[in-house]
Design an enzyme around this catalytic site. Structure first.
Site, PDB file in Angstrom:
ATOM      1  N   PRO A  65      36.067  -6.183 -25.445  1.00  0.00           N
ATOM      2  CA  PRO A  65      35.054  -7.125 -25.912  1.00  0.00           C
ATOM      3  C   PRO A  65      34.044  -6.397 -26.792  1.00  0.00           C
ATOM      4  CG  PRO A  65      34.747  -6.646 -23.577  1.00  0.00           C
ATOM      5  CD  PRO A  65      36.018  -5.968 -24.006  1.00  0.00           C
ATOM      6  N   HIS A  66      33.540  -7.094 -27.795  1.00  0.00           N
ATOM      7  CA  HIS A  66      32.568  -6.469 -28.691  1.00  0.00           C
ATOM      8  C   HIS A  66      31.688  -7.528 -29.315  1.00  0.00           C
ATOM      9  CE1 HIS A  66      36.317  -7.227 -30.890  1.00  0.00           C
ATOM     10  NE2 HIS A  66      35.568  -7.523 -31.929  1.00  0.00           N
TER      11      HIS A  66
END
Length: 154
Positions: A65-66
């Site tokens: 995730p980012h």
């Protein structure tokens, strides 16, 4: 770009259990808040917004995730090992137990992409994933991650 540039020891954690992908995002945000002073509510919102574009579960039990966040100066990351994998809508439909989240300044371009590439490339290595899963201790996990880059440089 190296893991030691992205990650500090206090940003690595082992979780015995989390109930869902959304709860995991809250756990990631809480760790980012504790390690870097990021706002947990804003971080969760940014992560969920990015996830709505497409899941960041890349396969083999790995999620990346980012999000881009305001008021951030450098690209930073957190790493979580889940003792019990959680469904993450991954491309291979497998649950996730290795989570490396990256946070970048809103204006970051190439640095954000280089960081994502480093993490993705490294966690594609079966031997690294095995070492991480075999060492449920945050200090050891940090050492494994930062030693992986030293091995590549040698």
């Amino acid at each position: 770009m190296k893991f030691s540039d992205l990650l500090k020891p206090s940003a690595v954690k082992v979780l015995s259990a989390t109930s869902s992908k959304k709860r995991l995002m809250h756990d990631v945000a809480d760790l980012a808040e504790a390690a870097y002073g990021l706002s947990a509510p804003a971080t969760v919102e940014a992560l969920m917004e990015r996830e709505s574009l497409g899941p960041t579960g890349v396969g083999h039990g790995v999620a990346l995730p980012h999000a881009r966040l305001p008021d951030l100066q450098d690209v930073v990351g957190v790493f979580i090992l889940l003792e019990r994998p959680v469904d993450f809508d991954s491309v291979d439909r497998q649950p996730v137990d290795l989570v490396f989240a990256l946070f970048a300044p809103e204006e970051a371009g190439v640095e954000h992409l280089k960081s994502l590439a480093l993490v993705s490339r490294s966690l594609r290595e079966p031997s690294l994933r095995s070492k991480l899963r075999a060492n449920p201790d945050s200090t050891k996990l940090y050492t494994i991650l930062t030693a992986a880059e030293a091995d590549k440089a040698a």
